[in-house]
Scaffold this motif. Sequence first.
Motif, PDB file in Angstrom:
ATOM      1  N   GLN A 157      28.393  35.076  39.244  1.00 40.64           N
ATOM      2  CA  GLN A 157      29.038  35.026  40.420  1.00 40.64           C
ATOM      3  C   GLN A 157      29.024  33.643  41.036  1.00 40.64           C
ATOM      4  N   ARG A 210      43.860  42.540  44.054  1.00 37.26           N
ATOM      5  CA  ARG A 210      43.523  41.987  43.036  1.00 37.26           C
ATOM      6  C   ARG A 210      43.244  40.537  43.105  1.00 37.26           C
ATOM      7  N   PRO A 211      42.173  40.101  42.643  1.00 37.13           N
ATOM      8  CA  PRO A 211      42.004  38.574  42.814  1.00 37.13           C
ATOM      9  C   PRO A 211      42.942  37.716  41.897  1.00 37.13           C
ATOM     10  N   LYS A 212      43.226  36.527  42.433  1.00 34.61           N
ATOM     11  CA  LYS A 212      44.144  35.810  41.718  1.00 34.61           C
ATOM     12  C   LYS A 212      43.478  35.264  40.517  1.00 34.61           C
ATOM     13  N   ARG A 213      43.779  34.901  39.408  1.00 37.52           N
ATOM     14  CA  ARG A 213      43.387  34.399  38.180  1.00 37.52           C
ATOM     15  C   ARG A 213      42.975  32.780  38.418  1.00 37.52           C
ATOM     16  N   ARG A 214      41.832  32.556  37.953  1.00 39.31           N
ATOM     17  CA  ARG A 214      41.375  31.113  38.129  1.00 39.31           C
ATOM     18  C   ARG A 214      41.504  30.266  37.058  1.00 39.31           C
ATOM     19  N   GLU A 242      29.514  39.069  33.346  1.00 35.83           N
ATOM     20  CA  GLU A 242      29.689  40.053  34.411  1.00 35.83           C
ATOM     21  C   GLU A 242      29.081  39.747  35.567  1.00 35.83           C
ATOM     22  N   LYS A 265      37.634  36.929  29.839  1.00 34.93           N
ATOM     23  CA  LYS A 265      38.577  36.486  30.654  1.00 34.93           C
ATOM     24  C   LYS A 265      38.454  37.383  31.949  1.00 34.93           C
ATOM     25  N   ARG A 266      38.443  38.654  31.768  1.00 34.67           N
ATOM     26  CA  ARG A 266      38.104  39.666  32.786  1.00 34.67           C
ATOM     27  C   ARG A 266      36.935  39.393  34.001  1.00 34.67           C
ATOM     28  N   ASN A 293      37.367  36.252  35.540  1.00 38.17           N
ATOM     29  CA  ASN A 293      38.833  35.981  35.997  1.00 38.17           C
ATOM     30  C   ASN A 293      39.586  34.969  35.984  1.00 38.17           C
ATOM     31  N   ALA A 294      39.620  34.399  34.464  1.00 38.48           N
ATOM     32  CA  ALA A 294      40.068  33.167  34.177  1.00 38.48           C
ATOM     33  C   ALA A 294      41.544  33.356  33.620  1.00 38.48           C
ATOM     34  N   LYS A 295      42.459  32.498  33.690  1.00 41.40           N
ATOM     35  CA  LYS A 295      43.964  32.479  33.479  1.00 41.40           C
ATOM     36  C   LYS A 295      44.170  32.498  31.939  1.00 41.40           C
TER      37      LYS A 295
END
Length: 335
Positions: free
Chosen positions: A250, A32-36, A247, A60-61, A64-66
């Motif tokens: 990248q 699971r990638p760490k939130r950025r 989405e 957010k998803r 992948n933002a915190k």
Amino acid sequence: MMHEDQAAGAMPAAPPREGRPPRGRGRPQGDRPKRREISGWVILDKGVGMTSTHAVAAVKRALNAKKAGHAGTLDPLASGILPIALGEATKTVPFVMDGRKAYVFTVTWGTETDTDDAEGRPVAISDKRPTREEVEAVLPRFVGAIEQVPPRYSAIKIQGERAYDLARDGEVIDLVARPVQIDRLAVVAHTEERTIIEAECGKGTYVRAIARDLGRALGCLGHVSALRRTRVGPFAEDQSCTIGALEAAQGEEVPAVLRPVETALDAVPCVPVSRDMALRLMRGQSVILRGRDAPAAGKAYATCNGILVAVGDVERGELVPHRVFHLGGIAARHG
């Protein structure tokens, strides 16, 4: 109708099946990638059917933002501009929410609903239909500083309860008229059954209430059957992107969909400061502003080498910080 999503109560964990590790255990590290840590504004073009809360979660998803939050709820029935703040940009949300807004909406004549839109239950009907000239003649009554009664199904609080919750429980709600500012109303298109109208208005204005009150003033009743928001503060449609575009973004493509944090402060004066002054501001200390271009009073924000440092009030020649920012080299830079 739009409502705040309620968190479900925690359920006891089920015992693991034989031969299978408990959920959350035995998963490879890095799966699971760490939130950025990412800061900036995403100007989302929200589609019909999605709540504002779900839109924030989707952004957010996708990135992948915190941390994220939106600047002004947009009902599920509505489409259009939903500014979403990421990271440090969440500190500037009030400046966007206080900005002017623009909409294009359709009023369907002949039926008033309990929600003032197409999702509601009809509560009154009329056989009368207005002409374009009749609609245009009544619009000036609703332009300027006016008093507006919010819809019964709205997020207005009454003794700590949301109006829409009370309405759903069948309670009789007597909402008080509130002052709002409507700068412009103009007919875009008209048929016998419906009229498309452009609106520019201030904070707290309900487009559904405009449609309801227009119908009553014309004696034909009406409700909003389509609604699109085209501007919020400094953000407009030409800056927007869809969930699909996010989405697909990248790596190096991500900054292209972000607007800088300070874009939200478009209407606020900018004050360049030295590194020493920036460090003082970031510690919550005021700094003396010099130079004939320095604002004498009111809101202002400070930058150091082009990077946002703080926003606050100018008082007696000093900038008193109310919000400080920790952007460093990770601020969204977008030309």
